[in-house]
Write a protein that holds these residues in place. Sequence first.
Motif, mmCIF file in Angstrom:
data_model
loop_
_atom_site.group_PDB
_atom_site.id
_atom_site.type_symbol
_atom_site.label_atom_id
_atom_site.label_comp_id
_atom_site.label_asym_id
_atom_site.label_seq_id
_atom_site.Cartn_x
_atom_site.Cartn_y
_atom_site.Cartn_z
ATOM 1 N N PRO A 19 0.791 -1.239 0.000
ATOM 2 C CA PRO A 19 0.000 0.000 0.000
ATOM 3 C C PRO A 19 0.823 1.289 0.000
ATOM 4 O O PRO A 19 0.530 2.198 -0.774
ATOM 5 C CB PRO A 19 -0.862 -0.124 1.263
ATOM 6 N N SER A 20 1.844 1.379 0.830
ATOM 7 C CA SER A 20 2.614 2.630 0.895
ATOM 8 C C SER A 20 3.352 2.918 -0.408
ATOM 9 O O SER A 20 3.564 4.072 -0.761
ATOM 10 C CB SER A 20 3.608 2.593 2.057
ATOM 11 N N GLU A 21 3.727 1.862 -1.134
ATOM 12 C CA GLU A 21 4.467 2.049 -2.383
ATOM 13 C C GLU A 21 3.555 2.470 -3.536
ATOM 14 O O GLU A 21 4.037 2.908 -4.578
ATOM 15 C CB GLU A 21 5.243 0.783 -2.737
ATOM 16 N N LEU A 72 5.951 1.666 -10.848
ATOM 17 C CA LEU A 72 5.734 0.258 -10.526
ATOM 18 C C LEU A 72 5.900 0.051 -9.026
ATOM 19 O O LEU A 72 7.016 -0.101 -8.535
ATOM 20 C CB LEU A 72 6.741 -0.609 -11.296
ATOM 21 N N PRO A 73 4.796 0.073 -8.274
ATOM 22 C CA PRO A 73 4.871 -0.211 -6.846
ATOM 23 C C PRO A 73 5.184 -1.694 -6.622
ATOM 24 O O PRO A 73 4.878 -2.538 -7.455
ATOM 25 C CB PRO A 73 3.479 0.135 -6.330
ATOM 26 N N GLY A 74 5.763 -1.987 -5.461
ATOM 27 C CA GLY A 74 6.122 -3.354 -5.145
ATOM 28 C C GLY A 74 5.025 -4.111 -4.419
ATOM 29 O O GLY A 74 3.843 -3.861 -4.600
ATOM 30 N N GLY A 75 5.488 -5.011 -3.572
ATOM 31 C CA GLY A 75 4.621 -5.983 -2.929
ATOM 32 C C GLY A 75 4.911 -7.309 -3.581
ATOM 33 O O GLY A 75 4.826 -7.433 -4.803
ATOM 34 N N THR A 76 5.297 -8.297 -2.806
ATOM 35 C CA THR A 76 5.726 -9.579 -3.370
ATOM 36 C C THR A 76 4.649 -10.223 -4.228
ATOM 37 O O THR A 76 4.920 -10.651 -5.352
ATOM 38 C CB THR A 76 6.157 -10.537 -2.244
ATOM 39 N N LYS A 77 3.427 -10.314 -3.711
ATOM 40 C CA LYS A 77 2.337 -10.948 -4.477
ATOM 41 C C LYS A 77 2.053 -10.175 -5.759
ATOM 42 O O LYS A 77 1.905 -10.758 -6.830
ATOM 43 C CB LYS A 77 1.073 -11.041 -3.636
ATOM 44 N N ASN A 78 1.938 -8.859 -5.636
ATOM 45 C CA ASN A 78 1.692 -8.001 -6.794
ATOM 46 C C ASN A 78 2.767 -8.213 -7.859
ATOM 47 O O ASN A 78 2.465 -8.460 -9.024
ATOM 48 C CB ASN A 78 1.661 -6.534 -6.342
ATOM 49 N N ASP A 159 12.585 4.023 1.589
ATOM 50 C CA ASP A 159 13.219 4.853 0.561
ATOM 51 C C ASP A 159 12.224 5.758 -0.178
ATOM 52 O O ASP A 159 12.609 6.476 -1.100
ATOM 53 C CB ASP A 159 13.942 3.969 -0.455
ATOM 54 N N LEU A 160 10.950 5.704 0.206
ATOM 55 C CA LEU A 160 9.928 6.450 -0.534
ATOM 56 C C LEU A 160 10.186 7.953 -0.649
ATOM 57 O O LEU A 160 9.953 8.510 -1.727
ATOM 58 C CB LEU A 160 8.535 6.187 0.050
ATOM 59 N N PRO A 161 10.670 8.644 0.383
ATOM 60 C CA PRO A 161 10.917 10.084 0.187
ATOM 61 C C PRO A 161 11.880 10.368 -0.974
ATOM 62 O O PRO A 161 11.599 11.227 -1.819
ATOM 63 C CB PRO A 161 11.486 10.535 1.532
ATOM 64 N N ALA A 162 12.975 9.637 -1.057
ATOM 65 C CA ALA A 162 13.935 9.840 -2.151
ATOM 66 C C ALA A 162 13.341 9.397 -3.488
ATOM 67 O O ALA A 162 13.545 10.051 -4.520
ATOM 68 C CB ALA A 162 15.229 9.073 -1.863
ATOM 69 N N PHE A 163 12.617 8.287 -3.488
ATOM 70 C CA PHE A 163 11.972 7.754 -4.688
ATOM 71 C C PHE A 163 10.979 8.771 -5.249
ATOM 72 O O PHE A 163 11.017 9.100 -6.441
ATOM 73 C CB PHE A 163 11.269 6.443 -4.310
#
Length: 175
Positions: A19-21, A72-78, A159-163
């Motif tokens: 969700p956060s990604e 492209l957000p992550g999440g293993t299942k996604n 790492d989201l702020p830098a991303f």
Amino acid sequence: MSDIQGRRIAFLVTNGYEPSELTSPWDTVTDQGGEAVLVSPESDKVSSGDHSQKVDLHVAEAKAEDFDALVLPGGTKNADKIRMDQDSVNFTRAFFDANKTVASICHAAWILTEADVVKDRNMTSYPSLQTDLRNAGANWSDEELVVDGNLITSRTPDDLPAFNEAIINKLTEEN
């Protein structure tokens, strides 16, 4: 950060995303005046845990030329499911073919290996993907953020702020 008014950014996810990604870059893009569009192989909505979001456009109908960038957000299942969807792989590859910005975080880099776009690229990801990425020809490093031309990569939600900043900076450069 600067205003990215008029820029259209595709976010490609399916069920099981982190969700956060999705929400953090999405909010950054929209706060800066960009248009965020959720693209998915799902037709109605995508969900992950307690978070769900309406799908704006089915990936089979999406065209890279209609967007300025792809997130492209992550999440293993996604990440594991989306790399097995040929329309998603083709959509992702089309951004590279058009030399458009692609931003990948965490496990999302798996789709980049399926799209065969990482050879000789400098990048990072969630650490467990480093062997996959190296085997696909990438130069992997354990860094918060790696920007290689049109490709932006980060490791984890930390790492989201830098991303997010890198996405906005790249879209501002392209104006």
